[in-house]
Design a protein around this motif. Structure first.
Motif, PDB file in Angstrom:
ATOM      1  N   LEU A 638       8.671 -30.957 -36.619  1.00 10.27           N
ATOM      2  CA  LEU A 638       9.762 -31.029 -35.403  1.00 10.27           C
ATOM      3  C   LEU A 638       9.960 -32.595 -35.068  1.00 10.27           C
ATOM      4  N   GLU A 639       9.015 -33.301 -35.406  1.00  9.47           N
ATOM      5  CA  GLU A 639       8.925 -34.823 -34.823  1.00  9.47           C
ATOM      6  C   GLU A 639      10.170 -35.428 -35.666  1.00  9.47           C
ATOM      7  N   ALA A 640      10.605 -34.755 -36.825  1.00  8.19           N
ATOM      8  CA  ALA A 640      11.895 -35.264 -37.390  1.00  8.19           C
ATOM      9  C   ALA A 640      13.085 -35.028 -36.799  1.00  8.19           C
ATOM     10  N   TYR A 641      13.038 -34.271 -35.706  1.00 10.05           N
ATOM     11  CA  TYR A 641      14.143 -33.799 -35.103  1.00 10.05           C
ATOM     12  C   TYR A 641      14.024 -34.232 -33.721  1.00 10.05           C
ATOM     13  N   SER A 642      13.154 -35.096 -33.303  1.00 10.01           N
ATOM     14  CA  SER A 642      12.903 -35.535 -31.849  1.00 10.01           C
ATOM     15  C   SER A 642      13.748 -36.432 -31.180  1.00 10.01           C
ATOM     16  N   ARG A 643      14.429 -37.331 -32.120  1.00  6.23           N
ATOM     17  CA  ARG A 643      15.249 -38.393 -31.679  1.00  6.23           C
ATOM     18  C   ARG A 643      16.759 -38.037 -31.767  1.00  6.23           C
ATOM     19  N   PRO A 644      17.383 -37.466 -30.749  1.00  4.82           N
ATOM     20  CA  PRO A 644      19.048 -36.956 -30.809  1.00  4.82           C
ATOM     21  C   PRO A 644      19.788 -38.006 -30.986  1.00  4.82           C
ATOM     22  N   ARG A 645      20.843 -37.675 -31.870  1.00  6.97           N
ATOM     23  CA  ARG A 645      21.936 -38.501 -32.134  1.00  6.97           C
ATOM     24  C   ARG A 645      23.206 -37.814 -31.815  1.00  6.97           C
ATOM     25  N   GLN A 646      24.223 -38.405 -31.338  1.00 10.87           N
ATOM     26  CA  GLN A 646      25.370 -37.847 -30.760  1.00 10.87           C
ATOM     27  C   GLN A 646      26.263 -37.254 -31.893  1.00 10.87           C
ATOM     28  N   ASN A 647      26.142 -37.936 -33.288  1.00 13.32           N
ATOM     29  CA  ASN A 647      26.734 -37.444 -34.384  1.00 13.32           C
ATOM     30  C   ASN A 647      25.867 -36.434 -35.211  1.00 13.32           C
ATOM     31  N   GLY A 648      24.752 -36.303 -34.808  1.00 10.53           N
ATOM     32  CA  GLY A 648      23.919 -35.317 -35.539  1.00 10.53           C
ATOM     33  C   GLY A 648      23.407 -35.940 -36.788  1.00 10.53           C
ATOM     34  N   VAL A 649      22.534 -35.097 -37.409  1.00 11.43           N
ATOM     35  CA  VAL A 649      21.841 -35.520 -38.400  1.00 11.43           C
ATOM     36  C   VAL A 649      21.636 -34.445 -39.624  1.00 11.43           C
ATOM     37  N   ASN A 650      21.345 -34.750 -40.806  1.00  8.15           N
ATOM     38  CA  ASN A 650      21.346 -33.797 -42.062  1.00  8.15           C
ATOM     39  C   ASN A 650      19.752 -33.302 -41.936  1.00  8.15           C
ATOM     40  N   ALA A 651      19.828 -31.868 -41.924  1.00 11.52           N
ATOM     41  CA  ALA A 651      18.597 -31.080 -41.598  1.00 11.52           C
ATOM     42  C   ALA A 651      17.963 -30.627 -42.982  1.00 11.52           C
ATOM     43  N   ILE A 652      19.176 -30.346 -43.834  1.00  9.26           N
ATOM     44  CA  ILE A 652      18.767 -29.524 -45.126  1.00  9.26           C
ATOM     45  C   ILE A 652      19.843 -29.983 -46.019  1.00  9.26           C
ATOM     46  N   VAL A 653      19.488 -30.282 -47.341  1.00  5.03           N
ATOM     47  CA  VAL A 653      20.428 -30.179 -48.605  1.00  5.03           C
ATOM     48  C   VAL A 653      20.869 -28.974 -48.827  1.00  5.03           C
ATOM     49  N   ILE A 654      22.267 -28.551 -48.548  1.00  2.00           N
ATOM     50  CA  ILE A 654      22.904 -27.468 -49.055  1.00  2.00           C
ATOM     51  C   ILE A 654      23.499 -27.347 -50.390  1.00  2.00           C
ATOM     52  N   ARG A 655      23.144 -26.590 -51.326  1.00  3.63           N
ATOM     53  CA  ARG A 655      23.713 -26.521 -52.635  1.00  3.63           C
ATOM     54  C   ARG A 655      24.996 -25.700 -52.541  1.00  3.63           C
ATOM     55  N   GLU A 656      25.945 -25.973 -53.526  1.00  8.27           N
ATOM     56  CA  GLU A 656      27.296 -25.320 -53.569  1.00  8.27           C
ATOM     57  C   GLU A 656      27.218 -24.012 -53.592  1.00  8.27           C
ATOM     58  N   GLY A 657      28.028 -23.421 -52.811  1.00  2.00           N
ATOM     59  CA  GLY A 657      28.153 -22.009 -52.655  1.00  2.00           C
ATOM     60  C   GLY A 657      26.997 -21.335 -51.700  1.00  2.00           C
ATOM     61  N   ASP A 658      25.994 -22.041 -51.339  1.00  2.00           N
ATOM     62  CA  ASP A 658      25.109 -21.787 -50.281  1.00  2.00           C
ATOM     63  C   ASP A 658      25.496 -22.040 -48.649  1.00  2.00           C
ATOM     64  N   GLN A 659      24.771 -21.664 -47.817  1.00  2.00           N
ATOM     65  CA  GLN A 659      24.840 -21.886 -46.584  1.00  2.00           C
ATOM     66  C   GLN A 659      23.587 -21.593 -45.705  1.00  2.00           C
ATOM     67  N   LEU A 660      23.308 -22.355 -44.644  1.00  2.00           N
ATOM     68  CA  LEU A 660      22.148 -22.262 -43.847  1.00  2.00           C
ATOM     69  C   LEU A 660      22.380 -21.018 -43.057  1.00  2.00           C
ATOM     70  N   LEU A 661      21.442 -20.036 -42.807  1.00  2.00           N
ATOM     71  CA  LEU A 661      21.490 -19.070 -42.305  1.00  2.00           C
ATOM     72  C   LEU A 661      20.469 -18.900 -40.935  1.00  2.00           C
ATOM     73  N   GLU A 662      19.306 -19.514 -40.817  1.00  2.00           N
ATOM     74  CA  GLU A 662      18.533 -19.368 -39.786  1.00  2.00           C
ATOM     75  C   GLU A 662      17.463 -20.471 -39.705  1.00  2.00           C
ATOM     76  N   ALA A 663      16.971 -20.710 -38.564  1.00  2.00           N
ATOM     77  CA  ALA A 663      16.036 -22.031 -38.443  1.00  2.00           C
ATOM     78  C   ALA A 663      15.306 -21.509 -37.369  1.00  2.00           C
ATOM     79  N   LYS A 664      13.712 -21.468 -37.461  1.00  6.51           N
ATOM     80  CA  LYS A 664      12.930 -20.946 -36.589  1.00  6.51           C
ATOM     81  C   LYS A 664      11.595 -22.164 -36.384  1.00  6.51           C
ATOM     82  N   LEU A 665      11.431 -22.008 -34.931  1.00  5.46           N
ATOM     83  CA  LEU A 665      10.359 -22.911 -34.638  1.00  5.46           C
ATOM     84  C   LEU A 665       9.087 -22.332 -34.625  1.00  5.46           C
ATOM     85  N   THR A 666       8.099 -22.982 -35.381  1.00  3.74           N
ATOM     86  CA  THR A 666       6.779 -22.385 -35.699  1.00  3.74           C
ATOM     87  C   THR A 666       5.776 -23.233 -35.509  1.00  3.74           C
TER      88      THR A 666
END
Length: 863
Positions: A638-666
């Motif tokens: 989670l520390e990797a996402y603790s510095r907010p940026r107005q324009n957002g950041v890349n969270a995961i590299v999505i391959r062609e034809g795929d898309q992010l479906l879910e994200a959970k805090l654990t």
């Protein structure tokens, strides 16, 4: 060139050609310097502008209006100042004198006014023919020693009367009373300070002329405004004192009290400096009437001669702290005093910090002490000279009397005495004018005592003039005497906090439902607006959407939560819940592209909320687990996402034809289940997924058959006692014990989780639930239903389940969310009336959206 006619007319030498640009430049500079030096800016030494200096000098020297004398009509004072020193209009003089008498404008008023001198409500003073004035006791210290050649003098505007260029004030007026003025090309705005603190700073400078400005802040802590109030935040104050420029945030002093009926009210007892009380109350009232400020019933001014008191009565359901912070933000209850310390130093405007102001005042007082000492030495020597002559006369009184009697004129007697006794002309004149009583023995003793005293005084004064240390010690002692006489307690409190607003202060931490539609419309709605129904109900209208749009995501959170949005392209954005536009249960919401800066062809797919991102222990012990439709899983700290940026950041590299479906805090040790549309699910432990950095593609989570897609992922923490709930798109669902799903290796095909038939339709959702949950279901047409999870029976892993919601023909479930369960009694009442409402406490941020506590409140049924 001159024409022949002009030359012939004898104009040669009388016309001087002038460049108009140069003439305008010269004239404007002369005008601007006149305004700067002779009108708008104070002198750094006495802290006064010319009009104030002339008023005080005229009241003391010309009209003798000291603090122990009777008052005199203001018109008399204004007329005298106008006629002798300040020919600029009676209104300017009267207004200046009035301000010197207002105890809410001056920290230490210099004029004692009698009559109506205005009010904090902006009321004008009475006409000058009705009011009277004299000097305050403290003003005696400002004018002290002016008759001892302590300052330079100049002739007035018509060269008939001398006036002082500066006053020999013992009070550091520029610091204690401040100043404001607009000149040409520059302005000054100096804050008032506490006399005791300023004197201590001056004494510290006397003791150590090399003292740093930073060290003086130990003595002069901050401005001290005559109206009291609170200075909110210290950085602006510190900057102003150290540099001469800064922003001092001022707040009204308030208290939360209760009325006789038990309602909360905000009591305002002090307001910021230079704020018009009546206009402030009017502005608050207007904002209440225009619904710009919620939660206030009415406002009333109860101020009297005993002090200021404004009552703000709140509505029954209002939160006092939220209303108060809203008032601070939107009304003059909080204002900024822009410090700009510009004053005249040797006739030139300069920007001055605290040390500069102290230094120039101490130097001025040093100069006054030296000049006063020289004057007193000269007067003492002159008097000693005469006393010595009188003693000579007494010792030779018979001869003196004989000389006077035998002389034809006084001048002849003087010349004879000068020749006979070696006297000076001054001594001889004093003897001639001596009265007969001076011949008595008692008078002789007085003269001897006076001679001895004068000799001691002269010796002391000469010592003072020869010793700079003694001069500065006198300056210090006189300052301490002033502090002893006129020093008082600080009125303005200093609150060492951030000057910036904390937006969370303006929003109560209420429970909210966040809904995001398929076409990207977002809103927040109070959770209490959604009703509870029994299993099998038809549902209530939940959101107005376009014909081709439908609600796709629904989440619960509180107003102060931080939300992380994960889009299907694998980017992460940050928002506070209160930054999301509010809407009713039936409203459409606002396009998410207008709230966060996502790409037009991107969509928000997952949301995580946490209470704080600045807790190092928390962000380094929790993870975000992401899953894509093609079964890829990724785990990142989670520390990797603790510095907010107005324009957002890349969270995961999505391959062609795929898309992010879910994200959970654990927590790092959860059981992960991924379910596919075809009815299969896989279970594995989170520890088998190695954490990787924010920029990465992830690893295989589940192997899918051709054409199959992942529909959801759940993360069940150890000892959470949650069941697995699955729901098909035609409204069939069931609960199953987690242990019925065997643990397999990550990347396998999984096992059956629901028996998919034509009647059930494909799997649409997988949720982790307990009996303490309700199920919030929204279908594609926008209808919603909320049903208790406890009403859904437990069933085997391979069964098709029971009908959860009755769907109209052609409709299908769009989104499912587990929310906290409502109280049994309330749920029953709501069911009987088909309209009860419940307010539910949002899930704890640390436990994700699965764990929650429930709190119910009684409400009236909806019609």
């Amino acid at each position: 060139m001159l024409t022949e006619e002009e030359k012939n007319a004898g104009l040669v030498g009388r016309i001087i050609p002038i460049n108009i640009e140069e003439q305008m430049k010269t004239a404007y500079i002369d005008y601007s310097m006149s305004v700067i030096v002779s009108r708008a800016l104070p002198d750094v030494r006495d802290g006064l502008k010319p009009v104030h200096r002339r008023i005080l000098y005229d009241m003391s020297a010309e009209l003798n209006l000291y603090s122990d004398r009777p008052t005199r009509k203001s018109a008399r004072i204004v007329g005298d100042v106008l006629g002798k020193f300040h020919p600029h209009g009676d209104v300017s003089v009267y207004d200046a004198m009035v301000r010197l008498a207002q105890d809410w404008s001056m920290r230490y008023p210099l004029v004692d006014g009698q009559g109506n001198f205005g009010s904090m409500d902006g009321d004008s003073p009475a006409a000058m023919r009705y009011t009277e004035a004299r000097m305050k006791k403290i003003t005696d210290e400002v004018m002290a020693d002016i008759d001892k050649e302590t300052v330079d003098w100049t002739l007035n505007f018509d060269d008939t009367i001398p006036e002082p260029t500066v006053l020999p004030t013992k009070i550091p007026l520029l610091l204690v009373n401040g100043a404001s003025g607009i000149a040409v090309g520059m302005a000054t705005n100096m804050a008032p300070h506490n006399l005791g603190e300023v004197v201590d700073a001056c004494c510290a400078y006397v003791d150590n002329p090399d003292i740093e400005c930073e060290e003086l802040l130990k003595y002069v802590k901050a401005p001290d405004f005559p109206t009291g109030g609170i200075i909110y935040g210290y950085e602006g104050v510190r900057e102003a004192l150290l540099t001469g420029r800064g922003r001092v945030v001022m707040r009204a002093r308030t208290e939360i009290e209760h009325t006789a009926s038990g309602r909360e009210c905000i009591v305002i007892t002090e307001i910021p400096y230079m704020v018009n009380k009546a206009e402030m109350i009017k502005k608050i009232a207007d904002m209440i009437n225009e619904k710009k400020i919620e939660g206030i019933s009415y406002i009333n001014d109860e101020s009297d001669r005993n002090g200021l008191r404004i009552i703000v009565i709140l509505k029954h359901d209002a939160v006092a702290s939220v209303v108060l912070n809203t008032l601070y933000k939107n009304t003059p209850l909080q204002t900024v005093f822009p410090v700009n310390n510009i004053a005249l130093v040797n006739g030139r405007p300069q920007l001055l910090n605290l040390r500069d102001l102290v230094k120039h005042f101490v130097n001025h007082r040093h100069d006054v002490v030296v000049r006063r000492t020289r004057f007193e030495l000269r007067k003492a020597e002159e008097r000693l000279h005469i006393v010595l002559g009188l003693l000579i006369a007494q010792d030779n009184i018979d001869e003196i009397v004989h000389i006077i009697r035998s002389s034809q004129t006084p001048d002849a007697a003087k010349q004879t005495m000068i020749q006979r006794f070696g006297l000076s002309d001054i001594q001889a004149s004093a003897i001639i004018e001596m009265r007969l009583r001076a011949l008595t023995g008692l008078e002789h003793g007085k003269l001897v005592a006076e001679r001895d005293e004068l000799e001691k005084q002269i010796a002391h004064l000469k010592e003072v003039l020869a010793n700079v240390g003694m001069q500065l010690e006198i300056v210090k002692q006189e300052l301490l005497e002033v502090k002893e006489k006129y020093g008082d307690e600080r009125r303005t409190e200093i609150v060492y906090a951030s000057e910036e607003f904390n937006p969370e202060d303006f929003y109560a931490d209420d429970d909210m439902v966040i809904t995001i539609s398929h076409m990207g419309y977002i809103k927040r709605t109070p959770l209490a607006e959604y009703r509870t129904q029994n299993r099998g109900g038809v549902g209530a209208k939940g959101s107005a959407t376009r014909d081709e749009d439908f609600i796709e995501h629904i989440y619960t959170a509180t107003m102060h939560n931080t939300m992380l949005f994960f889009t299907e392209k694998g980017r992460c954005y940050w928002l506070k819940v209160y930054e999301i536009p509010e809407g009713t249960r039936s409203s459409k919401g606002r396009a998410i592209q207008n709230v966060i800066q996502i790409e037009p062809d991107d969509k928000v797919r997952a949301y995580i909320h946490v209470k704080r991102l600045d807790d190092a222990d928390y962000v380094n012990s929790h993870y975000i687990v992401m899953c894509t439709k093609e079964g890829v899983i990724k785990k990142t700290l989670l520390e990797a996402y603790s510095r907010p940026r107005q324009n957002g950041v890349n969270a995961i590299v999505i391959r062609e034809g795929d898309q992010l479906l879910e994200a959970k805090l654990t927590s790092g040790s959860a059981e992960i289940m991924i379910a596919a549309r075809g009815g299969k699910a896989i279970r594995f432990n989170e520890t088998t997924v190695r954490p990787i950095g924010r920029v990465g593609a992830g690893v295989r989570g589940i192997s899918l058959e051709e054409g199959d897609k992942v529909v959801g992922m759940i993360c069940i923490e150890p000892d959470s006692k949650q069941d697995v709930l699955v729901l098909s798109e035609n409204g069939y669902g069931k609960r199953t014990d987690l242990e019925e799903y065997r643990i397999t290796n990550r990347g396998g095909k999984g096992v059956k989780t629901i028996n998919i038939t034509e009647k059930t339709g494909d799997l649409i959702s997988i949720q982790a639930v307990t009996d303490d949950n309700d199920l919030m279901i929204i279908n594609r047409s926008g209808l919603t239903i909320r049903t208790a999870v406890s009403q859904i029976r437990m069933a085997g892993r391979a069964t098709q389940g029971v009908r959860i919601i009755n769907l109209r023909e052609g409709d299908a479930i769009a989104s499912v969310m587990a929310v906290p369960h409502a109280d049994e009694e309330e749920t029953s009442a709501a069911t009987d009336e088909t309209a009860g409402q419940t307010a539910v406490e949002a899930p704890d941020a640390e436990n994700g959206a699965q764990d929650a506590t429930t709190e119910t409140t009684e409400t009236t049924p909806e019609k």
